[in-house]
Design a protein around this motif. Structure first.
Motif, PDB file in Angstrom:
ATOM      1  N   GLU A  97      42.500  40.043  42.169  1.00  0.00           N
ATOM      2  CA  GLU A  97      42.555  39.130  43.221  1.00  0.00           C
ATOM      3  C   GLU A  97      42.447  37.688  42.841  1.00  0.00           C
ATOM      4  O   GLU A  97      43.049  36.717  43.170  1.00  0.00           O
ATOM      5  N   ARG A  98      41.533  37.303  41.707  1.00  0.00           N
ATOM      6  CA  ARG A  98      41.274  36.233  41.317  1.00  0.00           C
ATOM      7  C   ARG A  98      42.573  35.619  40.354  1.00  0.00           C
ATOM      8  O   ARG A  98      42.903  34.703  40.691  1.00  0.00           O
ATOM      9  N   GLU A  99      43.050  36.510  39.605  1.00  0.00           N
ATOM     10  CA  GLU A  99      44.268  36.058  38.939  1.00  0.00           C
ATOM     11  C   GLU A  99      45.383  35.781  39.994  1.00  0.00           C
ATOM     12  O   GLU A  99      46.075  34.757  39.566  1.00  0.00           O
ATOM     13  N   ILE A 100      45.541  36.607  40.727  1.00  0.00           N
ATOM     14  CA  ILE A 100      46.566  36.438  41.788  1.00  0.00           C
ATOM     15  C   ILE A 100      46.573  35.322  42.538  1.00  0.00           C
ATOM     16  O   ILE A 100      47.278  34.508  42.978  1.00  0.00           O
TER      17      ILE A 100
ATOM     18  N   MET B 287      53.579  38.732  46.308  1.00  0.00           N
ATOM     19  CA  MET B 287      52.768  39.626  45.567  1.00  0.00           C
ATOM     20  C   MET B 287      51.681  40.358  46.548  1.00  0.00           C
ATOM     21  O   MET B 287      51.348  41.332  46.533  1.00  0.00           O
ATOM     22  N   ASP B 288      51.539  39.788  47.782  1.00  0.00           N
ATOM     23  CA  ASP B 288      50.541  40.183  48.752  1.00  0.00           C
ATOM     24  C   ASP B 288      51.260  41.131  49.603  1.00  0.00           C
ATOM     25  O   ASP B 288      50.928  42.509  49.681  1.00  0.00           O
ATOM     26  N   LEU B 289      52.699  41.093  49.673  1.00  0.00           N
ATOM     27  CA  LEU B 289      53.645  42.159  50.655  1.00  0.00           C
ATOM     28  C   LEU B 289      53.553  43.381  49.742  1.00  0.00           C
ATOM     29  O   LEU B 289      53.659  44.429  50.399  1.00  0.00           O
TER      30      LEU B 289
ATOM     31  N   THR C 293      48.536  43.041  54.052  1.00  0.00           N
ATOM     32  CA  THR C 293      49.343  42.718  55.134  1.00  0.00           C
ATOM     33  C   THR C 293      48.846  41.186  55.689  1.00  0.00           C
ATOM     34  O   THR C 293      49.770  40.368  56.115  1.00  0.00           O
ATOM     35  N   ALA C 294      47.480  40.901  55.604  1.00  0.00           N
ATOM     36  CA  ALA C 294      46.920  39.743  56.201  1.00  0.00           C
ATOM     37  C   ALA C 294      47.603  38.282  55.609  1.00  0.00           C
ATOM     38  O   ALA C 294      47.980  37.376  56.291  1.00  0.00           O
ATOM     39  N   LYS C 295      47.331  38.491  54.240  1.00  0.00           N
ATOM     40  CA  LYS C 295      47.783  37.404  53.510  1.00  0.00           C
ATOM     41  C   LYS C 295      49.443  37.157  53.590  1.00  0.00           C
ATOM     42  O   LYS C 295      49.987  36.065  53.463  1.00  0.00           O
ATOM     43  N   ALA C 296      49.913  38.307  53.485  1.00  0.00           N
ATOM     44  CA  ALA C 296      51.618  38.450  53.560  1.00  0.00           C
ATOM     45  C   ALA C 296      51.883  37.774  54.907  1.00  0.00           C
ATOM     46  O   ALA C 296      53.088  36.994  55.045  1.00  0.00           O
TER      47      ALA C 296
ATOM     48  N   GLY D 251      56.247  41.644  39.149  1.00  0.00           N
ATOM     49  CA  GLY D 251      55.094  40.866  39.842  1.00  0.00           C
ATOM     50  C   GLY D 251      53.835  40.883  39.487  1.00  0.00           C
ATOM     51  O   GLY D 251      53.678  40.405  38.015  1.00  0.00           O
ATOM     52  N   THR D 252      52.850  41.561  39.869  1.00  0.00           N
ATOM     53  CA  THR D 252      51.399  41.759  39.265  1.00  0.00           C
ATOM     54  C   THR D 252      51.332  42.956  38.428  1.00  0.00           C
ATOM     55  O   THR D 252      50.122  43.130  38.097  1.00  0.00           O
ATOM     56  N   HIS D 253      52.446  43.727  38.430  1.00  0.00           N
ATOM     57  CA  HIS D 253      52.187  45.049  37.630  1.00  0.00           C
ATOM     58  C   HIS D 253      51.817  44.694  36.173  1.00  0.00           C
ATOM     59  O   HIS D 253      51.168  45.647  35.426  1.00  0.00           O
ATOM     60  N   MET D 254      52.182  43.655  35.448  1.00  0.00           N
ATOM     61  CA  MET D 254      51.852  43.466  33.926  1.00  0.00           C
ATOM     62  C   MET D 254      50.435  43.240  33.972  1.00  0.00           C
ATOM     63  O   MET D 254      49.904  43.194  32.805  1.00  0.00           O
TER      64      MET D 254
END
Length: 400
Positions: free
Chosen positions: A106-109, A219-221, A226-229, A335-338
């Motif tokens: 979460e912090r990195e995102i 990244m959120d979706l 859901t809320a952030k997306a 996306g965030t997979h890496m």
């Protein structure tokens, strides 16, 4: 009959899963199945897992969830599915049902999705020569740490000059009006590509309205938040309404699917597609260089602008254009997979870089900033190809 908007998520997931005929044609184009040769790491296997979770037939254990989280969302399976299963929709719905993964960084995102914070950090660390000692810092972190993965992705190039969006004019919009969406980290690291898109679109006769830079929510979706997306989708909707344009474009193919999700019915496209439609208006200076073109999965399978890009590049006289093979070859960025699965992402990246090396290029082109940073991180030891967004090359060679 209950319409789609009234369906509960488990019902919707089960209905989407029931469209799958279990033919297995998706397996040969799935990068994670190629990596593991495990049915649970294939679209067919993930559809079965999603259906079982939605119907309450299995518990959402960490092991089952990991198979879903390993999915790169490349959408190669949708392109070959004879039953037209909406796999991307099913994956988003299932991840939303489960919520964000416990290991989600979460912090990195949060840092990546905030362009202002990212630019400030780049500026401060650039002053202390961070690129010279980031490798030493990385060795102090656990191998699977998201921060260690983020350090590997830290750009080696200087901070690009800021891209400053011009306010929209009060002209009456028409079919030639295009709204350019900068995105989040791309608005900083691909600022030169934003300027290139603006120059090329105007040269092709489009009027361009420039939107503010913020995260589209991709990244959120795809991460189940859901809320952030939904917050991001609301912001996208407000920016689009104020633009009063006919088309919405972004230089980052990874944003296109999310923008379409937020704005159903709106013409969301890769600017490459609009430029290719007016290619006769563009003239380029010769460039005697061999380039390898990495086609991000989202460009091929979501934006579907890969052929248009290759056609445009081949209009540059003397440019030798070599495209990397298509699926199941994904670079692993996703996306965030890496950040979440660095070892798996590195294996996929190494395979991609071997294919780049086989083409013996002088330059590497890729449209997606995440893919390009990920590939650059793998080039630090064995390869040192200059890399850039293809729009930058096209703008540099554009005849006045």
């Amino acid at each position: 009959m209950m319409n789609r908007s009234e369906e509960k998520p488990p019902t919707r997931i089960a209905a989407l899963a029931d469209q799958c005929v279990q033919c297995g044609l998706c397996l040969p184009v799935c990068p994670t199945y190629a990596l593991d040769r495990n049915e649970a790491e294939s679209p067919r296997g993930r559809i079965a897992i999603a259906a079982a979770l939605a119907r309450g037939q299995v518990a959402p254990t960490a092991e089952l969830r990991e198979h879903l989280d390993h999915c790169l969302g490349c959408m190669g399976c949708e392109q070959v599915c004879p039953a037209h299963v909406r796999y991307g929709e099913l994956l988003v719905e299932t991840r939303a049902l489960l919520g964000p993964a416990p290991r989600r960084p979460e912090r990195e995102i949060g840092l990546v999705r905030d362009p202002a914070r990212w630019r400030r950090l780049r500026r401060v660390l650039g002053r202390v020569g961070f690129t010279r000692w980031k490798s030493l810092l990385a060795t102090c972190l656990p191998a699977q740490s998201a921060w260690r993965s983020a350090l590997a992705l830290w750009p080696a190039n200087p901070l690009p000059a800021p891209y400053v969006a011009q306010p929209a004019s009060a002209e009456t919009p028409d079919t030639d009006t295009v709204a350019l969406f900068p995105g989040c980290i791309a608005s900083v690291e691909d600022a030169d590509a934003q300027r290139a898109a603006l120059a090329l679109l105007r040269a092709a006769g489009y009027r361009v309205v420039e939107l503010p830079a913020f995260c589209c929510g991709a990244m959120d979706l795809h991460g189940g938040d859901t809320a952030k997306a939904e917050q991001a989708a609301t912001q996208v909707g407000a920016a689009w309404q104020s633009a009063k344009a006919a088309h919405l474009v972004t230089i980052t193919p990874g944003c296109i699917g999310t923008l379409r999700h937020a704005l159903p019915g709106v013409r969301v496209a890769d600017p490459i597609a609009l430029l290719a439609a007016r290619a006769e208006r563009l003239s380029f200076r010769p460039l005697a260089t061999r380039v390898a073109v990495h086609l991000p999965c989202t460009q091929s399978n979501v934006a579907r602008s890969d052929d248009a890009l290759l056609r445009l590049l081949r209009r540059v006289p003397e440019l030798d254009v070599a495209a990397l093979p298509k699926p199941p070859h994904c670079c692993g960025a996703a996306g965030t997979h890496m950040l979440e699965f660095p070892e798996r992402a590195a294996r996929l990246r190494d395979d991609t870089l071997r294919q780049v090396a086989a083409l013996a290029p002088q330059r590497l082109l890729s449209s997606n900033i995440g893919c390009r940073l990920h590939l650059a991180a793998g080039m630090q030891h064995d390869h040192h190809w200059p890399h850039q967004h293809p729009l930058v090359l096209l703008a540099q060679q554009l005849e006045p």
